[in-house]
Structure formats: structure tokens, C-alpha cells
Design a protein around this motif. Structure first.
Motif, short mmCIF file in Angstrom:
data_model
loop_
_atom_site.label_atom_id
_atom_site.label_comp_id
_atom_site.label_asym_id
_atom_site.label_seq_id
_atom_site.Cartn_x
_atom_site.Cartn_y
_atom_site.Cartn_z
N UNK A 87 4.65 5.79 8.18
CA UNK A 87 3.91 4.60 8.76
C UNK A 87 4.86 3.98 10.19
N UNK A 88 6.05 3.49 9.52
CA UNK A 88 6.85 3.06 10.80
C UNK A 88 7.08 3.88 11.83
N UNK A 89 7.37 5.17 11.51
CA UNK A 89 7.44 6.16 12.88
C UNK A 89 6.36 5.87 13.62
N UNK A 113 0.80 -1.32 -0.07
CA UNK A 113 -0.11 0.06 0.01
C UNK A 113 0.76 0.97 0.15
N UNK A 114 2.18 1.38 0.31
CA UNK A 114 3.06 2.42 0.38
C UNK A 114 3.16 2.89 -0.90
N UNK A 115 2.95 3.92 -1.25
CA UNK A 115 3.40 4.57 -2.69
C UNK A 115 5.09 4.82 -2.84
N UNK A 116 5.64 5.27 -1.75
CA UNK A 116 7.21 5.17 -1.65
C UNK A 116 7.55 5.36 -0.45
N UNK A 117 8.97 5.47 -0.23
CA UNK A 117 9.75 5.23 0.91
C UNK A 117 9.20 6.28 1.86
N UNK A 118 8.81 7.31 1.70
CA UNK A 118 8.64 8.35 2.57
C UNK A 118 7.23 7.93 3.32
#
Length: 186
Positions: A91-93, A81-86
Motif C-alpha cells: 500500500x505504501x509503495x 485494514x492491513x493483515x500484515x506488514x507486506x
């Protein structure tokens, strides 16, 4: 000399949730044959989250691969679902620390260990941290503890062998570089 290895045969020997293990027969630039064991990986993102007081938010967790506790910057795998690394970093933070950030800055990206894996890691800096009202939950298989560390405390973790993964060691040296630049007025 041409630096290229031609893949003659590629065999997937195991596909898990996070990685796939491949054995490739390759033709070397000198014409000889060899074999490569490769771990395929979808990629990941990591965050250097700095508090207003200039401390770094870290997470402590047990890492089975090294059979010990590890103190690391928040990070995780890219989801479909993540469009990019940002998006992954944000999400992870939130999942791992309960924090969100007002400001995001791309720092760098790199292959973690290109000798055997194609894992590509993106690293971001987050500032203007604030606690999320209803933070995302940790993954079911994660157990982490948030650690807020000063510069000196983070280096102490490093010297005690608690902070040793590549992305977090990079983070320490990035922090050191930023500190030196401030001290030198650059």
C-alpha cells in the motif's frame, strides 16, 4: 541476575493518531524503583523498490521532528485494514510512488528504538516495478517527491546528510551487501 522490570503502575499521558505516550513505574532487577517513558506504536513497514535498471525508488519529504528534508525509502504505518506488514508495504509503495511490484521479498524486521518505543518495522524488497493505472492517493497530510537514485547517488544523499533515518540507512547497507555479494560471485 534476572533481567526483568516489573511494571508497578502504568499511566497513559497522551493518545494520538499514531502513538500513545505511557509513563511506567517499574521495579528494577536489583529491587530499586525507576520510571520509564514509553511511546507505544502500531508498527510500520518499509520497501526497497528496485527498478529494472537497478536504481532505488526513494521519496523526499520534510520531517518536522528534525526540521529538515529527508530522503527515505517508502514506508508507512500499519492500518487497521492491513493483515500484515507486506500489505502495508504494498500500500505504501503505491501511495507514495505510484508503483506496484511483481516480486516481493521479506528482508528483515526490527524494533526501531527499543530504549523508548515499541515500534516494530518490517522491511521488504520489491522488484519488477510497474506504474499503477489508478494509484492510491497520498494521505492528506503527506507531501512527497519521488526520487530515483543510482547506488552512487544514494550514497551521495547519505554523505550530504539528506538520507539519515534508520530504515533507509539500513537499506543502503543492505544494497551495499547485495552489490558486494554479486561482485564476489556469491
Amino acid at each position: 541476575m534476572e533481567f526483568y522490570e516489573e511494571t508497578i503502575k502504568s499511566t497513559s499521558i497522551y493518545k494520538g493518531n499514531v502513538t500513545e505516550y505511557i509513563v511506567e513505574d517499574v521495579k528494577l532487577p536489583n529491587g530499586e524503583m525507576s520510571q520509564r517513558e514509553i511511546v507505544r506504536h502500531d508498527g510500520a513497514a518499509a520497501v526497497l523498490p528496485f527498478t529494472k535498471a537497478g536504481e532505488l525508488i526513494l521519496v523526499k519529504q520534510y520531517r518536522k521532528a528534525i526540521d529538515q528534508l529527508s530522503i527515505e525509502i517508502p514506508a508507512g504505518l500499519k492500518d487497521k485494514t492491513d493483515g500484515d506488514g507486506l500489505e502495508t508495504a504494498k500500500r505504501e509503495l503505491e501511495e507514495e510512488t505510484g508503483y506496484n511490484a511483481e516480486n516481493w521479498k521479506f528482508i528483515t524486521s526490527f524494533y526501531s528504538t527499543p530504549g523508548f518505543t515499541d515500534e516494530f518495522l518490517e522491511i521488504y524488497e520489491a522488484t519488477g516495478l510497474y506504474l499503477a493505472e489508478n494509484p492510491l492517493s497520498l494521505d492528506e497530510d503527506e507531501t512527497v517527491e519521488v526520487v530515483v537514485a543510482t547506488y552512487d547517488e544514494a550514497w551521495e544523499f547519505y554523505h550530504k546528510g539528506l538520507l539519515r533515518d534508520s530504515k533507509t540507512v539500513f537499506a543502503l547497507f543492505y544494497w551495499k551487501m547485495k552489490k558486494l555479494e554479486r561482485e564476489l560471485g556469491k
